[in-house]
Design an enzyme around this catalytic site. Sequence first.
Site, PDB file in Angstrom:
ATOM      1  N   SER A 166       2.234   4.467   4.524  1.00 56.13           N
ATOM      2  CA  SER A 166       3.686   4.415   4.363  1.00 56.13           C
ATOM      3  C   SER A 166       4.042   4.862   2.951  1.00 56.13           C
ATOM      4  CB  SER A 166       4.204   2.990   4.583  1.00 56.13           C
ATOM      5  OG  SER A 166       5.571   2.885   4.220  1.00 56.13           O
ATOM      6  N   TYR A 199       3.558  -5.597   1.735  1.00 52.09           N
ATOM      7  CA  TYR A 199       3.356  -4.480   2.668  1.00 52.09           C
ATOM      8  C   TYR A 199       3.033  -3.205   1.891  1.00 52.09           C
ATOM      9  CZ  TYR A 199       4.676  -0.947   6.172  1.00 52.09           C
ATOM     10  OH  TYR A 199       4.693   0.139   7.033  1.00 52.09           O
ATOM     11  N   LYS A 219      -0.435  -1.030   2.054  1.00 54.13           N
ATOM     12  CA  LYS A 219      -0.499   0.389   2.413  1.00 54.13           C
ATOM     13  C   LYS A 219      -1.140   1.215   1.298  1.00 54.13           C
ATOM     14  CE  LYS A 219       1.369   0.261   6.516  1.00 54.13           C
ATOM     15  NZ  LYS A 219       0.587   0.597   7.721  1.00 54.13           N
TER      16      LYS A 219
END
Length: 258
Positions: free
Chosen positions: A141, A154, A158
């Site tokens: 991402s 998050y 990633k």
Amino acid sequence: MPVTIDLTGSVAVVTGGTRGVGAGIARALLDAGAEVVTCARRAPDEPVEAGGRTARFLPVDLRDPAAVAGFFEQVREDHGRLDVLVNNAGGTPFRMLGDGSAEQQARVLELNLVAPLTASLAAYEVMRLQRGGGSIIMIGSVSGTRPSPGSAAYGAAKAGLDNLARSMAVEWAPLVRVNTLVPGMVRTELSHLHYGDEDGIASVGRTVPLGRLAEPTDIGDACVFLASDRAAYITGASLLVHGGGERPAFLDAATVNK
């Protein structure tokens, strides 16, 4: 002469491949001729189909190493091989760091970093013993390439996933290629939760140089390429699929040439 990618005869697993980006990836692989197995904790409301073919679904909790090992062994027993693993499953609620506990953030890391590691290790045990090896694709991402307020754990996961893929690519070469596909904003059935109504989605899309959000098929097509022999010399790479990224804020803030 048109260039086509034919994955007929290959077997692909797409984690979290029952909806959104994952379903788009599964459909693209089906269209390319692959046998596709999707997995998630719960069965989808509707089967994932494309080109008159249907992806198989098997339930598994990707945070359970024993269950993951059993899942990949079942794929090998039922299909005879495993050529492609797309580590797509993941996600996070919006939560500022100060509003959540360390345990909550750790669960985000577990789902988005540890689970893909667990799946990759189990897939490697299948791929390394077969002729032709295989291809592992991490779905990263842009959150892992820039500050990610509201989803910091998050973004950290990633970023770690990209580095993990680069190390795997070195350790597992030449049998198994490992790459990261880095999407930007993607329009899915849940886009309204992030961007609002159609006007909001269109407004956000205009911030992307290509003028729109990605569609799941855009991500799926890139996965088909990385899974194929057309990418036979690509490993340890990060492929940005973000429509040009984000327009730098200073361009709009500056007074010069306005």
